[in-house]
Design a protein around this motif. Structure first.
Motif, PDB file in Angstrom:
ATOM      1  N   TRP A 165       0.834  -1.209   0.000  1.00 17.73           N
ATOM      2  CA  TRP A 165       0.000   0.000   0.000  1.00 17.73           C
ATOM      3  C   TRP A 165       0.868   1.258   0.000  1.00 17.73           C
ATOM      4  O   TRP A 165       0.630   2.191  -0.771  1.00 17.73           O
ATOM      5  CB  TRP A 165      -0.928  -0.002   1.215  1.00 17.73           C
ATOM      6  N   VAL A 166       1.868   1.279   0.875  1.00 11.40           N
ATOM      7  CA  VAL A 166       2.717   2.467   1.002  1.00 11.40           C
ATOM      8  C   VAL A 166       3.495   2.720  -0.284  1.00 11.40           C
ATOM      9  O   VAL A 166       3.726   3.869  -0.668  1.00 11.40           O
ATOM     10  CB  VAL A 166       3.663   2.309   2.211  1.00 11.40           C
ATOM     11  N   ARG A 167       3.899   1.644  -0.962  1.00  5.78           N
ATOM     12  CA  ARG A 167       4.585   1.830  -2.245  1.00  5.78           C
ATOM     13  C   ARG A 167       3.654   2.464  -3.273  1.00  5.78           C
ATOM     14  O   ARG A 167       4.084   3.281  -4.087  1.00  5.78           O
ATOM     15  CB  ARG A 167       5.096   0.487  -2.777  1.00  5.78           C
ATOM     16  N   LYS A 168       2.389   2.081  -3.241  1.00  4.96           N
ATOM     17  CA  LYS A 168       1.439   2.574  -4.237  1.00  4.96           C
ATOM     18  C   LYS A 168       0.882   3.944  -3.867  1.00  4.96           C
ATOM     19  O   LYS A 168       0.698   4.812  -4.729  1.00  4.96           O
ATOM     20  CB  LYS A 168       0.296   1.562  -4.391  1.00  4.96           C
ATOM     21  N   GLU A 186       2.405   7.856   2.125  1.00  2.00           N
ATOM     22  CA  GLU A 186       1.881   8.920   2.976  1.00  2.00           C
ATOM     23  C   GLU A 186       2.656  10.219   2.769  1.00  2.00           C
ATOM     24  O   GLU A 186       2.118  11.306   2.990  1.00  2.00           O
ATOM     25  CB  GLU A 186       1.942   8.494   4.446  1.00  2.00           C
ATOM     26  N   HIS A 187       3.910  10.107   2.349  1.00  2.00           N
ATOM     27  CA  HIS A 187       4.694  11.317   2.088  1.00  2.00           C
ATOM     28  C   HIS A 187       3.985  12.205   1.065  1.00  2.00           C
ATOM     29  O   HIS A 187       3.912  13.429   1.228  1.00  2.00           O
ATOM     30  CB  HIS A 187       6.083  10.947   1.557  1.00  2.00           C
ATOM     31  N   PRO A 236       8.663  15.243   0.533  1.00  2.00           N
ATOM     32  CA  PRO A 236       9.450  14.557  -0.502  1.00  2.00           C
ATOM     33  C   PRO A 236       9.462  13.051  -0.289  1.00  2.00           C
ATOM     34  O   PRO A 236       9.515  12.570   0.845  1.00  2.00           O
ATOM     35  CB  PRO A 236      10.850  15.158  -0.346  1.00  2.00           C
ATOM     36  N   LEU A 237       9.413  12.314  -1.396  1.00  2.00           N
ATOM     37  CA  LEU A 237       9.392  10.859  -1.328  1.00  2.00           C
ATOM     38  C   LEU A 237      10.786  10.314  -1.034  1.00  2.00           C
ATOM     39  O   LEU A 237      11.783  10.817  -1.564  1.00  2.00           O
ATOM     40  CB  LEU A 237       8.885  10.278  -2.644  1.00  2.00           C
ATOM     41  N   ALA A 287       2.939   8.892  12.312  1.00  2.00           N
ATOM     42  CA  ALA A 287       1.562   8.940  12.817  1.00  2.00           C
ATOM     43  C   ALA A 287       0.565   8.676  11.694  1.00  2.00           C
ATOM     44  O   ALA A 287      -0.454   8.001  11.897  1.00  2.00           O
ATOM     45  CB  ALA A 287       1.293  10.297  13.460  1.00  2.00           C
ATOM     46  N   ALA A 288       0.857   9.193  10.497  1.00  2.00           N
ATOM     47  CA  ALA A 288      -0.042   8.982   9.355  1.00  2.00           C
ATOM     48  C   ALA A 288      -0.071   7.512   8.948  1.00  2.00           C
ATOM     49  O   ALA A 288      -1.131   6.963   8.625  1.00  2.00           O
ATOM     50  CB  ALA A 288       0.400   9.852   8.181  1.00  2.00           C
ATOM     51  N   ILE A 289       1.097   6.857   8.964  1.00  2.00           N
ATOM     52  CA  ILE A 289       1.149   5.432   8.619  1.00  2.00           C
ATOM     53  C   ILE A 289       0.390   4.606   9.654  1.00  2.00           C
ATOM     54  O   ILE A 289      -0.334   3.661   9.311  1.00  2.00           O
ATOM     55  CB  ILE A 289       2.611   4.968   8.509  1.00  2.00           C
TER      56      ILE A 289
END
Length: 262
Positions: free
Chosen positions: A42-45, A48-49, A55-56, A75-77
């Protein structure tokens, strides 16, 4: 009434592709192996950045994030993980309601019989350390070794010392952990996440190396008739239902050709 979904139509469609995997892991009592891989994908797709306008990490020219920005991303993750867990929980419950109108588990005796027949008992897992334990491991100077208060044999002194040490750890280390600064707390939690990741990797590696042999498959096929009989008996005893099963698959005795049993 279904709760309002936070996921877009694209995200919901992507999440639905993971449903077979989460159902499989739930049946295996291994949901802890599902979450890391799904969350990583999910995070790759949808990092949250990007949602936070930061910046990624994959950008070679990206600047380093500040401590506050790292905390915001963390916190967002964490919030995203909670949303994802709730989403899958709702979908699993919806499937259960559609299949039988209830999520009530089987009786303990019936579940125990089925688990015993098919070796479905929840696998033993290595215990992950608690944050306060990692804090103590990182800061051994906070725990002093008291002298034995009870005379006697070395074994009696050892037991007395162990008891005193445990009480001291509970009283002192727990208090220190509650008042620890943000930097040390973040370091402890990071170490805890690394430990969890190592345990998951080891368990996944054990799964890939536990390939069954042809002899084991043949033995399993040979037990299907009696296993089906026991399952039908359990179903009749639990619900008063009768039925039949038809299963099939490659048969080692037939050079891998498909065979059926019923």
């Amino acid at each position: 009434m279904a709760p309002k979904s936070w996921a877009t139509s694209e995200q919901a469609a992507w999440l639905h592709t993971w449903m077979p995997e989460v159902i499989r892991r739930q049946a295996e009592h291994k949901l802890h192996l599902f979450w890391p891989s799904m969350l990583e994908a999910w995070v790759r797709k949808w990092p949250e950045h990007a949602a936070l306008g930061l910046p990624l990490p994959s950008d070679p020219a990206a600047r380093a994030l500040t401590a506050n920005e790292l905390a915001t991303v963390g916190a967002a993750i964490k919030e995203r993980k909670n949303k994802l867990e709730n989403w899958f929980r709702y979908q699993r419950n919806k499937v259960n309601r559609a299949n039988g109108g209830t999520t009530t588990a089987a009786s303990g005796s019936t579940a125990a019989r089925i688990q015993a027949m098919f070796n479905f008992a929840a696998p033993k897992r290595r215990r992950v350390h608690q944050p306060v334990e990692i804090f103590q491991r990182r800061n051994p100077q906070f725990v002093t070794t008291p002298s034995p208060v009870n005379p006697g044999t070395p074994e009696a002194q050892r037991k007395s010392l162990k008891s005193q040490r445990m009480r001291l750890c509970t009283r002192v280390v727990t208090g220190l952990w509650q008042d620890v600064n943000d930097e040390e707390r973040a370091a402890v939690m990071a170490e805890l996440e690394k430990e969890k990741a190592v345990y998951v990797e080891e368990e996944l590696a054990a799964e890939t190396t536990a390939e069954r042999t042809a002899a084991e498959y043949r033995a399993g096929i040979d037990t299907l008739d009696s296993a089906f009989t026991d399952v039908h008996k359990a179903a009749y005893k639990a619900a008063g239902w009768v039925g039949m099963m038809i299963v099939g698959g490659p048969n080692p005795r037939a050079a891998g050709e498909m065979s059926l049993k019923m």
